[in-house]
Design a protein around this motif. Structure first.
Motif, PDB file in Angstrom:
ATOM      1  N   TRP A 168       6.168  -3.549 -62.704  1.00 63.09           N
ATOM      2  CA  TRP A 168       5.642  -2.127 -62.517  1.00 63.09           C
ATOM      3  C   TRP A 168       6.798  -1.242 -62.339  1.00 63.09           C
ATOM      4  O   TRP A 168       7.847  -1.680 -61.704  1.00 63.09           O
ATOM      5  CB  TRP A 168       4.918  -2.114 -61.049  1.00 63.09           C
ATOM      6  N   HIS A 171      -0.159  -0.290 -52.506  1.00 63.52           N
ATOM      7  CA  HIS A 171      -1.203   0.567 -53.224  1.00 63.52           C
ATOM      8  C   HIS A 171      -2.782  -0.026 -53.042  1.00 63.52           C
ATOM      9  O   HIS A 171      -2.718  -1.054 -52.474  1.00 63.52           O
ATOM     10  CB  HIS A 171      -0.893   0.160 -54.682  1.00 63.52           C
ATOM     11  N   LEU A 221      -8.512 -12.681 -54.954  1.00 62.79           N
ATOM     12  CA  LEU A 221      -7.008 -13.356 -55.566  1.00 62.79           C
ATOM     13  C   LEU A 221      -7.281 -14.856 -55.388  1.00 62.79           C
ATOM     14  O   LEU A 221      -6.999 -15.464 -53.998  1.00 62.79           O
ATOM     15  CB  LEU A 221      -6.242 -12.730 -54.381  1.00 62.79           C
ATOM     16  N   GLY A 250       6.341 -14.469 -51.215  1.00 64.51           N
ATOM     17  CA  GLY A 250       5.956 -13.350 -51.503  1.00 64.51           C
ATOM     18  C   GLY A 250       4.294 -13.297 -51.231  1.00 64.51           C
ATOM     19  O   GLY A 250       3.608 -12.982 -52.258  1.00 64.51           O
ATOM     20  N   MET A 305     -10.250  -8.629 -51.105  1.00 64.48           N
ATOM     21  CA  MET A 305     -10.052  -7.414 -50.486  1.00 64.48           C
ATOM     22  C   MET A 305     -10.834  -6.435 -51.115  1.00 64.48           C
ATOM     23  O   MET A 305     -11.346  -6.672 -52.256  1.00 64.48           O
ATOM     24  CB  MET A 305      -8.506  -6.945 -50.814  1.00 64.48           C
ATOM     25  N   HIS A 337      -2.469  -2.627 -49.953  1.00 67.17           N
ATOM     26  CA  HIS A 337      -1.833  -4.029 -50.075  1.00 67.17           C
ATOM     27  C   HIS A 337      -0.536  -3.864 -50.830  1.00 67.17           C
ATOM     28  O   HIS A 337      -0.374  -2.959 -51.446  1.00 67.17           O
ATOM     29  CB  HIS A 337      -2.733  -5.082 -50.460  1.00 67.17           C
ATOM     30  N   LEU A 390      -0.810 -16.339 -59.097  1.00 66.62           N
ATOM     31  CA  LEU A 390      -2.219 -15.910 -58.375  1.00 66.62           C
ATOM     32  C   LEU A 390      -3.102 -15.138 -59.555  1.00 66.62           C
ATOM     33  O   LEU A 390      -2.398 -14.495 -60.504  1.00 66.62           O
ATOM     34  CB  LEU A 390      -2.358 -15.462 -57.297  1.00 66.62           C
ATOM     35  N   ARG A 431      -6.109 -12.219 -60.110  1.00 64.17           N
ATOM     36  CA  ARG A 431      -7.045 -11.558 -59.530  1.00 64.17           C
ATOM     37  C   ARG A 431      -8.418 -11.614 -60.444  1.00 64.17           C
ATOM     38  O   ARG A 431      -8.254 -11.439 -61.557  1.00 64.17           O
ATOM     39  CB  ARG A 431      -6.549 -10.059 -59.440  1.00 64.17           C
TER      40      ARG A 431
HETATM   41  O1  LIG Z   1       0.385 -10.541 -56.760  1.00 61.84           O
HETATM   42  C1  LIG Z   1       0.542  -9.756 -55.720  1.00 61.84           C
HETATM   43  O2  LIG Z   1       1.460 -10.128 -54.828  1.00 61.84           O
HETATM   44  C2  LIG Z   1      -0.097  -8.483 -55.521  1.00 61.84           C
HETATM   45  C3  LIG Z   1      -1.242  -8.338 -56.138  1.00 61.84           C
HETATM   46  C4  LIG Z   1      -1.861  -7.047 -56.393  1.00 61.84           C
HETATM   47  O3  LIG Z   1      -1.425  -5.890 -55.848  1.00 61.84           O
HETATM   48  C5  LIG Z   1      -3.029  -6.861 -56.910  1.00 61.84           C
HETATM   49  O4  LIG Z   1      -3.843  -7.739 -57.245  1.00 61.84           O
HETATM   50  O5  LIG Z   1      -3.230  -5.556 -57.110  1.00 61.84           O
END
Ligand SMILES: O=C(O)CCC(=O)C(=O)O
Length: 269
Positions: free
Chosen positions: A55, A129, A146, A157, A209, A215, A228, A230
């Motif tokens: 990013w 964000h 997540l 993290g 979330m 977050h 992880l 999403r």
């Molecule tokens: O992977 C992360 O730590 C952040 C995840 C995140 O910001 C998102 O899924 O929008």
């Protein structure tokens, strides 16, 4: 805040989710299921993912020293279900669907999956964000799940939330700097990771979330990747107006898509 899952979540857990804007639900996926998904994820990282994802924006200098900032990357990829049957099954996982029905149901539509893998030592932090700017929807009936495939903690993290931050709806994000467009993020002096609640989780846990919950997460300083994925779900009548996967219908994972006046069947060509 953690909930344990039985047949479905308790009413109180669902209420807590909407009050705080996030909820960890322990062991929605078994260790075997999480293990299989992790093996498939590793295959996808090797074969398909962009291992140089990053990013952009001036927030990077606020979150990382110069050396880490140069190296700060993550492995990213969208829609794992197109590349792996194990991930296609994960979208419809019965215990996950039970949880979603409780918080969002009875009608739930799948939207997307996105891999977020922080590489060891320099795995990129995520600035504060909301997810709304990435896939704008008309209302708040959108939940990001997540799915954790590694245990998370302050060293690698873990995800962090600003409690109650979803209640005011979408916020204005920085998307442009003097140098050009950047990844949507909130001003670093106003929205600080230090003010957030850390939600460490175990492999197999999901952390929910809302699309408007603020977050972020810190750098991965450990010697192992932090994996992880999403998974986005919405109410089928929550109209998308911009961003990721715009215009693409998702499969219904619970209930049905009720036809309203003026609705047309999806195009087939
Ligand atoms: O992977 C992360 O730590 C952040 C995840 C995140 O910001 C998102 O899924 O929008």
């Amino acid at each position: 805040m953690t909930a344990t899952v039985g047949q479905v979540l308790a009413d109180a857990d669902a209420e807590l989710f909407w009050e705080r804007g996030y909820l960890r639900v322990a062991q929605v996926f078994s260790q075997e299921e999480a293990g299989e998904l992790k093996r498939e994820l590793d295959r996808l990282i090797g074969e398909w993912a962009n291992r140089e994802s990053a990013w952009t924006g001036p927030w990077r200098q606020a979150y990382m020293d110069q050396e880490t900032e140069r190296a700060g990357k993550f492995a990213g990829m969208h829609d794992l279900q197109y590349y792996s049957a194990a991930w296609a099954r994960a979208i419809l996982h019965p215990r996950l669907v039970d949880v979603l029905v409780k918080v969002l149901g009875p009608d739930v539509e799948f939207h997307h999956t996105t891999m977020h893998v922080k590489v060891p030592e320099t795995g990129m932090p995520f600035p504060m964000h909301q997810d709304h700017p990435f896939y704008k929807h008309d209302d708040g009936r959108f939940i990001d799940v997540l799915l954790h495939l590694d245990d998370t903690n302050s060293e690698n993290g873990e995800i962090r939330f600003l409690e109650g931050s979803h209640r005011g709806g979408p916020l204005q994000h920085i998307t442009e700097t003097a140098e050009g467009p950047c990844s949507p993020h909130l001003p670093v002096d106003e929205y600080r990771l230090a003010d957030t609640v850390a939600v460490p989780a175990k492999a197999g846990d999901v952390v929910l979330m809302t699309i408007n919950t603020v977050h972020g997460s810190d750098i991965n300083r450990s010697s192992q990747p932090r994996r992880l994925v999403r998974m986005g779900y919405r109410h089928p009548h929550n109209r998308q107006t911009a961003g990721q996967s715009l215009g693409r219908p998702g499969v219904m994972v619970a209930g049905n898509r009720e036809r309203r006046e003026g609705d047309q069947p999806f195009r087939t060509e």
